[in-house]
Design a protein around this motif. Structure first.
Motif, PDB file in Angstrom:
ATOM      1  N   PHE A  42       0.831  -1.205   0.000  1.00 56.82           N
ATOM      2  CA  PHE A  42       0.000   0.000   0.000  1.00 56.82           C
ATOM      3  C   PHE A  42       0.861   1.248   0.000  1.00 56.82           C
ATOM      4  N   ALA A  43       1.876   1.310   0.847  1.00 57.61           N
ATOM      5  CA  ALA A  43       2.702   2.516   0.943  1.00 57.61           C
ATOM      6  C   ALA A  43       3.425   2.800  -0.365  1.00 57.61           C
ATOM      7  N   CYS A  44       3.982   1.773  -0.982  1.00 62.44           N
ATOM      8  CA  CYS A  44       4.694   1.981  -2.250  1.00 62.44           C
ATOM      9  C   CYS A  44       3.744   2.470  -3.341  1.00 62.44           C
ATOM     10  N   LEU A  45       2.564   1.872  -3.421  1.00 59.46           N
ATOM     11  CA  LEU A  45       1.595   2.273  -4.440  1.00 59.46           C
ATOM     12  C   LEU A  45       1.036   3.664  -4.159  1.00 59.46           C
ATOM     13  N   GLU A  74       8.448   7.462   5.771  1.00 61.80           N
ATOM     14  CA  GLU A  74       9.151   6.414   6.514  1.00 61.80           C
ATOM     15  C   GLU A  74      10.056   5.664   5.540  1.00 61.80           C
ATOM     16  N   THR A  75      11.231   5.324   5.970  1.00 60.40           N
ATOM     17  CA  THR A  75      12.154   4.528   5.159  1.00 60.40           C
ATOM     18  C   THR A  75      11.869   3.048   5.374  1.00 60.40           C
ATOM     19  N   ILE A  76      11.719   2.310   4.283  1.00 55.19           N
ATOM     20  CA  ILE A  76      11.515   0.870   4.379  1.00 55.19           C
ATOM     21  C   ILE A  76      12.811   0.238   4.868  1.00 55.19           C
ATOM     22  N   ASN A  77      12.755  -0.311   6.059  1.00 55.20           N
ATOM     23  CA  ASN A  77      13.946  -0.801   6.749  1.00 55.20           C
ATOM     24  C   ASN A  77      13.852  -2.317   6.906  1.00 55.20           C
ATOM     25  N   GLY A 120      14.902   0.310   1.647  1.00 46.56           N
ATOM     26  CA  GLY A 120      15.628   1.569   1.543  1.00 46.56           C
ATOM     27  C   GLY A 120      14.838   2.700   0.907  1.00 46.56           C
ATOM     28  N   GLU A 121      13.696   2.372   0.302  1.00 44.53           N
ATOM     29  CA  GLU A 121      12.861   3.403  -0.319  1.00 44.53           C
ATOM     30  C   GLU A 121      12.179   4.254   0.759  1.00 44.53           C
ATOM     31  N   GLU A 122      12.001   5.530   0.466  1.00 48.33           N
ATOM     32  CA  GLU A 122      11.241   6.411   1.350  1.00 48.33           C
ATOM     33  C   GLU A 122       9.808   6.490   0.835  1.00 48.33           C
ATOM     34  N   VAL A 123       8.850   6.197   1.724  1.00 46.47           N
ATOM     35  CA  VAL A 123       7.455   6.115   1.306  1.00 46.47           C
ATOM     36  C   VAL A 123       6.543   6.815   2.300  1.00 46.47           C
ATOM     37  N   TYR A 124       5.395   7.217   1.802  1.00 45.32           N
ATOM     38  CA  TYR A 124       4.288   7.700   2.626  1.00 45.32           C
ATOM     39  C   TYR A 124       3.227   6.596   2.677  1.00 45.32           C
ATOM     40  N   GLY A 125       2.367   6.658   3.708  1.00 47.08           N
ATOM     41  CA  GLY A 125       1.251   5.724   3.752  1.00 47.08           C
ATOM     42  C   GLY A 125       1.551   4.402   4.430  1.00 47.08           C
ATOM     43  N   MET A 126       2.576   4.331   5.262  1.00 44.73           N
ATOM     44  CA  MET A 126       2.798   3.105   6.020  1.00 44.73           C
ATOM     45  C   MET A 126       1.683   2.917   7.050  1.00 44.73           C
ATOM     46  N   THR A 127       1.442   1.671   7.399  1.00 45.70           N
ATOM     47  CA  THR A 127       0.385   1.350   8.358  1.00 45.70           C
ATOM     48  C   THR A 127       0.772   1.825   9.750  1.00 45.70           C
ATOM     49  N   ALA A 128      -0.172   2.469  10.435  1.00 48.33           N
ATOM     50  CA  ALA A 128       0.029   2.864  11.829  1.00 48.33           C
ATOM     51  C   ALA A 128      -0.558   1.832  12.780  1.00 48.33           C
ATOM     52  N   LEU A 129      -1.786   1.390  12.485  1.00 51.63           N
ATOM     53  CA  LEU A 129      -2.491   0.430  13.343  1.00 51.63           C
ATOM     54  C   LEU A 129      -3.282  -0.536  12.471  1.00 51.63           C
ATOM     55  N   THR A 130      -3.385  -1.786  12.920  1.00 49.12           N
ATOM     56  CA  THR A 130      -4.245  -2.759  12.245  1.00 49.12           C
ATOM     57  C   THR A 130      -5.061  -3.502  13.286  1.00 49.12           C
ATOM     58  N   LEU A 160      -6.308  -5.276  18.318  1.00 50.30           N
ATOM     59  CA  LEU A 160      -5.134  -4.610  17.766  1.00 50.30           C
ATOM     60  C   LEU A 160      -4.039  -5.650  17.539  1.00 50.30           C
ATOM     61  N   VAL A 161      -3.703  -5.894  16.268  1.00 56.99           N
ATOM     62  CA  VAL A 161      -2.702  -6.918  15.946  1.00 56.99           C
ATOM     63  C   VAL A 161      -1.402  -6.316  15.444  1.00 56.99           C
ATOM     64  N   TYR A 162      -1.411  -5.008  15.155  1.00 57.75           N
ATOM     65  CA  TYR A 162      -0.171  -4.355  14.729  1.00 57.75           C
ATOM     66  C   TYR A 162      -0.196  -2.891  15.126  1.00 57.75           C
ATOM     67  N   LYS A 163       0.919  -2.415  15.667  1.00 56.38           N
ATOM     68  CA  LYS A 163       1.113  -1.007  15.994  1.00 56.38           C
ATOM     69  C   LYS A 163       2.498  -0.592  15.533  1.00 56.38           C
ATOM     70  N   ASN A 164       2.547   0.420  14.671  1.00 55.67           N
ATOM     71  CA  ASN A 164       3.806   0.895  14.118  1.00 55.67           C
ATOM     72  C   ASN A 164       4.536   1.749  15.151  1.00 55.67           C
ATOM     73  N   LYS A 165       5.703   1.306  15.560  1.00 56.97           N
ATOM     74  CA  LYS A 165       6.461   2.018  16.572  1.00 56.97           C
ATOM     75  C   LYS A 165       6.914   3.396  16.083  1.00 56.97           C
ATOM     76  N   HIS A 166       6.951   3.590  14.775  1.00 56.25           N
ATOM     77  CA  HIS A 166       7.378   4.868  14.217  1.00 56.25           C
ATOM     78  C   HIS A 166       6.228   5.871  14.066  1.00 56.25           C
ATOM     79  N   LEU A 167       5.012   5.343  13.831  1.00 58.66           N
ATOM     80  CA  LEU A 167       3.923   6.213  13.380  1.00 58.66           C
ATOM     81  C   LEU A 167       2.680   6.204  14.259  1.00 58.66           C
ATOM     82  N   ALA A 168       2.535   5.261  15.149  1.00 55.34           N
ATOM     83  CA  ALA A 168       1.248   5.068  15.831  1.00 55.34           C
ATOM     84  C   ALA A 168       0.875   6.215  16.754  1.00 55.34           C
ATOM     85  N   ASP A 169       1.839   6.876  17.347  1.00 50.09           N
ATOM     86  CA  ASP A 169       1.513   7.932  18.326  1.00 50.09           C
ATOM     87  C   ASP A 169       1.325   9.286  17.667  1.00 50.09           C
TER      88      ASP A 169
END
Length: 428
Positions: free
Chosen positions: A331-334, A385-388, A403-413, A419-428
């Motif tokens: 999703f983020a790449c697209l 966010e950089t894809i790491n 290594g690509e820089e993208v917008y639209g990474m998942t914050a919460l799922t 809650l099965v996923y929380k992005n440590k970079h973006l959730a807060d």
């Protein structure tokens, strides 16, 4: 347990609304304003993040049982959750192949035990994926199969495909085909053309795909089956699907993110991370896929998430395994490539990755509405966010997008309200 998602941009019925969403137990209780009156147990201020139906991926490979050094159901589904997918359909190229009722039921039990997301299981079209013996489709449907596929292996005999289509039409389930005529494949490792010649690598003819698409469309017209073309990659295949739809043939098609984002000119050398099947095609093929999405010829996007070990993807493309991972970054790449650039509306991208695949395959997913299962993905569209590689939850590392820089990474799922996923970079 109840959770209020406040101040989000909520995607409902094809439109974006600045509203709140209340989760109660496993369901969506309400969407609107003033929902604090329900006294939720938790309030999360999303600060304008996108609230979308959990994404739906009808094409992933989880490798379990048989190949758990590549991926497991647990790690694959964790990667899916990180990518915002809450409903995933897994292919049958595992060991043992789910090509009979008993084996299929065991696979479903394993899926349900291990997966973090909703998992639907494909049954094989033929025994062992390579034979000409069509499986017991009626029995497999009763066991829970939602569709049939030999993904990774093209069905070589027209008579076998005809028989399979007749049976699938009878039981009312789709045939999802990896279109590959082995007599035209020539054991290539990338698209046949100038770039393959420059790299001194054997090429895969585009006609190895499109010739079988043409054959199968005629058979689908004859049998009336719902025929789905997996990972379309050539302009000829797109045009064949377009023409078939005009003739009223019951055909749908998918495009994979890597074929939309890359072409053969992006291959930076003899690098196994760029080896996939079908291969990255020409600039013209890539443009045809994008046009096909925009005009509705191609119905949905599916990742074809295909993890391998580092050893299997290292070095020479002649020896490397086919496949690329993608469920964590699709999703983020697209979004970054197409929506941020203005080439595609956000609403269309969400439709192609949630509502459309659910609707076409009869899955209870892809919609946000009161009373529906609380399968929800929250995306941060505003922060880069950089894809790491260190962040991957899949066992697979085989992607050139690291290594690509993208917008639209998942914050919460959320899956069924959990809650099965929380992005440590973006959730807060």
């Amino acid at each position: 347990m109840s959770t209020l998602l406040k101040n989000g941009l909520v995607y409902i019925d094809g439109e974006l609304h600045e509203e709140d969403l209340l989760i109660a137990g496993t369901k969506i209780k309400a969407i609107g304003f003033g929902l604090e009156a329900d006294q939720p147990d938790e309030i999360i201020d999303l600060k304008g993040k996108l609230v979308a139906p959990g994404l739906v991926d009808i094409h992933e490979h989880y490798r379990e049982p048989g190949f758990t050094y590549k991926e497991t159901i647990k790690t694959g589904s964790a990667g899916a959750a990180r990518g915002g997918f809450t409903t995933v359909c897994t292919m049958p190229n595992v060991d043992p192949v789910p090509d009979d009722v008993e084996t299929f039921k065991k696979q479903v039990e394993l899926n349900q035990k291990s997966s973090l997301v909703h998992l639907y299981q494909y049954a094989a079209i033929t025994k062992d994926l390579t034979s000409d013996e069509v499986v017991d489709m009626e029995g497999l449907k009763e066991a829970g199969a939602f569709a049939f596929s030999n993904d990774g292996k093209g069905i070589q005999q027209a008579g076998t495909m005809y028989d399979a289509m007749k049976l699938a039409a009878k039981v009312g389930l789709p045939i999802c085909e990896h279109v590959q005529d082995d007599s035209l494949y020539h054991k290539g490792v990338m698209n046949a053309g100038k770039r393959a010649e420059e790299l001194g690598l054997p090429g895969i003819l585009g006609v190895s795909e499109s010739a079988q698409v043409a054959r199968d469309l005629i058979l689908a017209q004859e049998t009336g089956v719902h025929y789905h073309v997996c990972h379309v990659s050539t302009k000829e295949s797109v045009e064949l699907v377009r023409l078939a739809k005009e003739y009223g043939i019951n055909v749908t098609a998918e495009a994979a993110p890597h074929h939309l984002l890359l072409n053969e000119e992006d291959i930076n050398g003899n690098n196994g991370y760029y080896k996939m099947n079908p291969p990255l095609r020409s600039v013209e093929d890539q443009a045809a896929l994008i046009d096909g999405l925009l005009d509705g010829t191609i119905d949905l996007i599916a990742t074809d998430h295909a993890p391998h070990s580092l050893e299997e993807k290292a070095g020479d493309m002649r020896k490397a395994a086919f496949g690329i991972i993608g469920n964590e970054t699709a999703f983020a790449c697209l979004y970054t490539k197409f929506v941020k650039s203005g080439a595609m509306d956000l609403e269309l991208l969400l439709d192609l990755m949630s509502y459309q695949p659910a609707k076409l395959f009869g899955l209870d997913a892809g919609v946000l509405a009161p009373g529906k299962e609380a399968d929800i993905a929250v995306f941060d569209l505003d922060h880069v966010e950089t894809i790491n590689e260190d962040d991957y939850l899949s066992k697979g590392r085989n992607t050139p997008f690291t290594g690509e820089e993208v917008y639209g990474m998942t914050a919460l799922t959320f899956v069924s309200g959990k809650l099965v996923y929380k992005n440590k970079h973006l959730a807060d």
